[in-house]
Design an enzyme around this catalytic site. Structure first.
Site, short mmCIF file in Angstrom:
data_model
loop_
_atom_site.label_atom_id
_atom_site.label_comp_id
_atom_site.label_asym_id
_atom_site.label_seq_id
_atom_site.Cartn_x
_atom_site.Cartn_y
_atom_site.Cartn_z
N ASP A 33 44.92 39.45 36.58
CA ASP A 33 45.19 39.19 38.05
C ASP A 33 46.10 40.04 38.92
OD1 ASP A 33 43.39 36.83 38.23
OD2 ASP A 33 44.83 35.74 37.07
N ASP A 173 37.12 30.82 37.40
CA ASP A 173 38.46 31.12 36.96
C ASP A 173 39.11 30.00 37.79
OD1 ASP A 173 40.85 32.04 36.89
OD2 ASP A 173 40.55 33.80 38.14
#
EC number: 5.1.3.1
Length: 228
Positions: A33, A173
């Protein structure tokens, strides 16, 4: 396609990233991320860390860019070693051009949608992508609760993929765990980002295997997979 489990290093120990990457080498991808404190209210890591991770693990890197101006920055993550690069529909100025550039540089091109962003306006763009990411939490922080209201959106996306006969991966996610992964798989997801469900376990590699087994079993029973 067998379910893919992508552990999120957002939930790993950042002081031991190389070791944390090795701890899940049975995973399909390592989810990275990237946050810029502008597109989302958090700041994580950038190109140098991705370069280091690419050298430290044989697991391919799945970079999720939660940043402004991905048209400018995404190609650098391919060059840094990412095998898949996800940009946000809400941030990209020219998503088709960007997807083509990512692919031309040798990575898989992926686009993410925040929870409030519908998939339907992007239907014609789907053939340009290798993966679509449906966020099942608001992006920005790990450890959030799964949003059940995203399940119909996952189903609609799977229907669009089937309608157009695409070989498009569908990733989810946010809040993915043993308690939620079967619902995601039943709705149509086949790639699962799991953070604390993996790195919060005493044996992260075993957690990856268990999640994959759960997802595969749910997919086998799912109506969308019956004609695969």
């Amino acid at each position: 396609m067998a379910a893919q489990i992508n552990p999120s290093i957002l939930s790993a120990d950042f002081a031991r990233l190389a070791d944390e990457a090795k701890a899940v080498e049975g995973a399909d991808w390592l989810h990275v991320d990237v946050m810029d404190n502008h597109f989302v209210p958090n700041l994580t890591l950038g190109v140098p860390v991705v370069e280091s991770l690419a050298r430290a693990t044989d697991t391919p890197l799945d970079c999720h860019l939660m940043i402004e101006a991905p048209d400018r920055w995404a190609p650098q993550y391919v060059e840094a070693g990412a095998g898949s690069v996800t940009f946000h529909a809400e941030a990209a100025a020219a998503p088709v051009r960007l997807a083509r550039e990512i692919r031309a540089k040798g990575a898989r091109a992926s686009m993410a949608l925040k929870p409030a962003t519908p998939v339907e306006p992007y239907e014609d763009l789907l053939p340009e992508l290798d993966m679509l990411l449906i966020m099942t939490v608001e992006p920005g922080f790990g450890g959030q609760a799964f949003l059940d209201i995203m399940l119909p959106k996952i189903r609609r996306t799977r229907e669009l993929i089937k309608k157009h006969g695409l070989e498009l991966w569908l990733q989810v996610d946010g809040g993915v765990s043993a308690a939620t992964i079967e619902r995601c798989a039943d709705a149509g997801a086949d790639v699962f980002v799991a953070g604390s469900a993996v790195y919060g376990a005493s044996d992260p590699a075993e957690a990856v295997r268990a999640l994959r087994t759960q997802a595969d079993a749910a997919t086998a029973e799912a109506s969308w997979s019956c004609d695969h």
